[in-house]
Design a protein around this motif. Structure first.
Motif, PDB file in Angstrom:
ATOM      1  N   VAL A 151       0.822  -1.210   0.000  1.00  0.00           N
ATOM      2  CA  VAL A 151       0.000   0.000   0.000  1.00  0.00           C
ATOM      3  C   VAL A 151       0.856   1.260   0.000  1.00  0.00           C
ATOM      4  N   GLN A 152       1.835   1.333   0.911  1.00  0.00           N
ATOM      5  CA  GLN A 152       2.643   2.546   1.000  1.00  0.00           C
ATOM      6  C   GLN A 152       3.487   2.755  -0.247  1.00  0.00           C
ATOM      7  N   HIS A 153       3.993   1.668  -0.824  1.00  0.00           N
ATOM      8  CA  HIS A 153       4.776   1.793  -2.052  1.00  0.00           C
ATOM      9  C   HIS A 153       3.884   2.289  -3.184  1.00  0.00           C
ATOM     10  N   PHE A 154       2.654   1.798  -3.223  1.00  0.00           N
ATOM     11  CA  PHE A 154       1.691   2.242  -4.228  1.00  0.00           C
ATOM     12  C   PHE A 154       1.422   3.740  -4.077  1.00  0.00           C
ATOM     13  N   ARG A 155       1.293   4.206  -2.835  1.00  0.00           N
ATOM     14  CA  ARG A 155       1.079   5.631  -2.602  1.00  0.00           C
ATOM     15  C   ARG A 155       2.295   6.444  -3.035  1.00  0.00           C
ATOM     16  N   SER A 156       3.478   5.853  -2.929  1.00  0.00           N
ATOM     17  CA  SER A 156       4.683   6.545  -3.389  1.00  0.00           C
ATOM     18  C   SER A 156       4.631   6.784  -4.892  1.00  0.00           C
ATOM     19  N   VAL A 157       4.063   5.831  -5.631  1.00  0.00           N
ATOM     20  CA  VAL A 157       3.927   6.003  -7.083  1.00  0.00           C
ATOM     21  C   VAL A 157       3.009   7.184  -7.382  1.00  0.00           C
ATOM     22  N   ILE A 158       1.887   7.253  -6.675  1.00  0.00           N
ATOM     23  CA  ILE A 158       0.955   8.361  -6.878  1.00  0.00           C
ATOM     24  C   ILE A 158       1.630   9.683  -6.530  1.00  0.00           C
ATOM     25  N   ASN A 159       2.382   9.703  -5.419  1.00  0.00           N
ATOM     26  CA  ASN A 159       3.078  10.925  -5.028  1.00  0.00           C
ATOM     27  C   ASN A 159       4.124  11.318  -6.065  1.00  0.00           C
TER      28      ASN A 159
END
Length: 745
Positions: free
Chosen positions: A312-320
């Protein structure tokens, strides 16, 4: 416990006796005045797409029609443009307004100037770039994505955007680098469609989940009832036989439960692998667009993104990263129309697991290792099983669009080209000018009703980090690194050393060290485990304070609770390597403990000498803290020979009681040189030489280097600050390096 250097590495240096030395001057205590870090140098630029109810672009809006809010606070718009491009990619129209401070407030604005026509590209607007990305796809989905991509291209006689083609599998493949050659892109799409994807088959792990309760009825209960009935009738033999059958049935059911747990564990690991592969590929593509000005988009063909809790957090890093790079992601569900609703599939799986758990409560071999709701612990994971969930988040949070639930993708994609070439370009400098590492929500509104407005949703308030992507765990450490007070909640040591090896002339090692006891170890008494959540981040800046590289690692450690005391007595060593051009650098490091919001910051200087394989070279000098034997060959500049690995001292004082101080460096003779270099060692204090000793060198090893490790005797040195200087020379000249050390009683 420190490992002593082998005797063969110890060289007793002859140093003239030293007389009484004046006590050292105390270090300067003056601190540089803290300055407030502001965001104003990092202007926020927004690409805004506005459409009417029919899906047509709206091109008659003016600056006074827009409102931009950051965390609910209205921001003054500093620049405004309407951008339209022709099919050839040239800028056709541009309206630019730099409003006065009153323009952004509630007072009526002056009428905007008419749109002017330009025939030349605007350097601020840049170019339009599109990445066509094909995720792991089944044969049917691959064909559907291929047809849609070809349809997207066939609408144009020529490409209006630089277009690249990529495939994400277990690795990222560049099928075609960015180009405006239409035929080259079409051929790349054909190749991408022919590439078979690695299979993440869930048929095994999902088997039996939706079996009927009757099929999974407990055999143990039936066999136990038979044994009780036989015993009540007085038939001892029958009772024994039935009892044996019950025991065997219970054992069989225990193995069945083991198989179920094996399948579930494998499914979790498999989905983690799938999720990381996809998000890593997207991160690489998005980050490559970071420095490119202009309208940027990713058209992502996928059958869904697995976002288990670990991803989840890595996925949010992509969005960021996409938001920081101003990249819009258009997510396309290449599965087309689905026969069964993804939400219904998720709901059925959760219900099936609940039924299975409840049906096992009366088993003879009950699993008492956890709560009765143990079978439902994966519900959070299952709720993210919806393949469209991740695609929708990617699109909505980056200002793109989700295209799904249709077998006719091509017509939808035609709208993307229109959005890439018709949009509003806004910019503002945030009124909140402090780098606090927090996420800032952006909202763009248009005063005219009935319009669809899309733009990126926000950003993390951190200083520029060069071309490196910003990962989710780095935001708060970077905020601590840039705070005026520079926290020092616990000891932190940092060091960097340059090893100009052949083929890697800029090879640089960076080490950061902190005591393990400085970090929070959260105990889980039920599971008898401890866990941590802390990070190390290093910024390497040149003399103009620009970030050249960023190095980091997120430590989520888990271990047995009974070993915690021993772990806390150790040290955490962060080690990374990079390749730097010649120059002077500041290496700034921060360690951040997320569990108690504590941090420590430190820095050091690094000099990377200009290097040429045709000339003599010298590495940095490492003061040795300890050394250990290693059994396997590793690629490390600190490996001496094949077995001895040395750890450099990162600035800790040397105790005179140690009697000697180990040091290590490498010499790289000029390529083709037959004459051995000459070596000179000097010990200096207050820039004055105390000893000067010529030393002999061995022949270069197979890698063309001369590794030198020795020790400096400390008996004749009084406590104070010193410098160790190494100079090597050949027929072409001399190269010198110096390192400082402090001697304590």
């Amino acid at each position: 416990m420190k490992t002593q250097l082998p005797a063969l590495l110890i060289l007793a240096l002859v140093i003239s006796p030293l007389g009484s030395v004046l006590s050292q001057t105390s270090p300067q205590a003056a601190q540089q005045e803290g300055r407030k870090i502001r965001i104003e140098t990092a202007e926020v630029v927004l690409d805004v797409v506005v459409k009417d109810r029919k899906g047509s672009p709206v091109m008659d809006l003016r600056v006074e029609d827009f409102e931009v809010f950051e965390d609910g606070v209205k921001q003054p718009i500093e620049s405004f443009k309407l951008i339209t491009r022709s099919p050839a990619g040239k800028l056709n129209q541009a309206e630019e307004i730099s409003p006065s401070p009153s323009t952004a407030d509630a007072r009526p604005a002056e009428p905007s100037k008419p749109i002017s026509t330009e025939k030349r590209p605007d350097p601020e607007v840049g170019v339009s770039v599109v990445a066509l990305v094909f995720d792991r796809l089944s044969p049917d989905a691959r064909k559907r994505a291929h047809d849609a991509a070809m349809s997207y291209l066939s609408d144009n006689a020529e490409l209006s955007s630089f277009t690249g083609v990529f495939v994400i599998d277990l690795a990222l493949y560049t099928v075609q680098n960015y180009t405006t050659d239409l035929e080259a892109v079409k051929k790349a799409i054909e190749r991408a469609a022919s590439m078979a994807s690695a299979s993440f088959d869930t048929s095994l792990t999902r088997s039996g989940i939706n079996e009927s309760p009757a099929r999974r009825e407990s055999v143990t209960g039936t066999a136990s009832s038979s044994a009780q009935a036989a015993g009540a009738s007085g038939n001892v033999a029958a009772a024994l036989a039935a009892g044996g059958a019950a025991a065997l049935a219970a054992i069989d059911q225990q193995f069945e439960m083991m198989q179920m747990r094996t399948q579930e564990t494998f499914e979790v690991l498999q989905r983690d692998q799938q999720g990381y592969a996809t998000t890593n590929g997207l991160m690489a593509i998005v980050n490559s667009m970071h420095r490119l000005p202009g309208r940027k988009a990713v058209i992502f063909f996928s059958e869904g993104i697995a976002i288990p809790p670990n991803v989840v957090q890595h996925f949010r890093s992509v969005i960021n990263a996409a938001n920081r790079a101003n990249v819009s992601i258009y997510a396309v569900d290449a599965a087309g129309l689905r026969a069964e609703s993804p939400l219904q599939m998720t709901r059925d799986e959760i219900n099936a697991r609940a039924r299975r758990r409840m049906e096992t409560l009366d088993q003879a071999f009950r699993d008492t290792s956890g709560p009765l709701t143990k079978g439902l612990e994966r519900n959070e994971d299952l709720l993210s099983f919806n393949p469209q969930s991740g695609l929708t988040q990617l699109a909505l949070q980056t200002g793109g669009e989700f295209i799904g639930d249709t077998n006719k993708i091509g017509p939808k994609l035609s709208q993307i080209d229109e959005e890439l070439n018709t949009f509003y370009l806004l910019s503002y400098s945030p009124t909140n000018q402090v780098y606090d590492g927090k996420f800032r929500n952006i909202s763009v509104r248009v005063k005219r009703s009935g319009l669809d407005v899309r733009s990126r949703k926000g950003y993390y308030a951190v200083p520029p980090t060069g071309s490196s992507p910003l990962f989710y765990y780095e935001a708060l450490p970077l905020a601590a690194l840039n705070s005026p007070s520079r926290p020092k909640d616990f000891p932190l040591l940092v060091g960097s050393l340059h090893f100009p090896e052949a083929g890697r002339l800029g090879r640089t090692a960076v080490e950061v060290e902190a005591p393990a006891s400085a970090f929070t170890f959260a105990p889980d008494k039920e599971k008898k485990l401890y866990s941590t959540d802390f990070s190390f981040v290093v910024l390497i800046k040149d003399q103009s304070k620009q970030v050249i590289d960023k190095l980091s690692y997120h430590y989520v450690l888990v271990g047995p609770l009974d070993a915690l005391d021993s772990v806390k007595k150790g040290k955490i060593l962060f080690y990374r390597e990079t390749n730097l051009p010649p120059g002077q650098y500041d290496v700034e490091a921060v360690a951040y403990d997320a569990l108690n919001n504590k941090a420590a910051v430190n820095q050091c200087r690094l000099e990377v000498l200009g290097a040429d394989e045709s000339r003599l070279r010298l590495s940095s000098i490492a003061i040795i803290q300890r050394a250990e034997q290693v059994k396997e060959k590793i690629d490390s500049p600190f490996l001496i020979g094949d077995q001895l690995l040395v750890y450099p001292n990162l600035g800790e004082p040397i105790r005179k009681a140690a009697k000697q101080m180990g040091f290590y460096f490498n010499i790289y003779p000029a390529k083709g040189s037959a004459e051995p270099p000459q070596l000179m060692l000097e010990v200096l204090q207050n820039s004055k030489p105390l000893a000067r000793v010529p030393l002999k060198l061995a022949a270069p090893d197979k890698q063309g280097r001369i590794q030198y490790a020795s020790a400096l005797p400390l008996e004749s040195l009084t406590p104070g600050n010193y410098e160790l200087k190494i100079s090597v020379s050949d027929a072409q000249g001399t190269v010198s390096r110096t390192t400082s050390f402090t001697l304590e009683p």
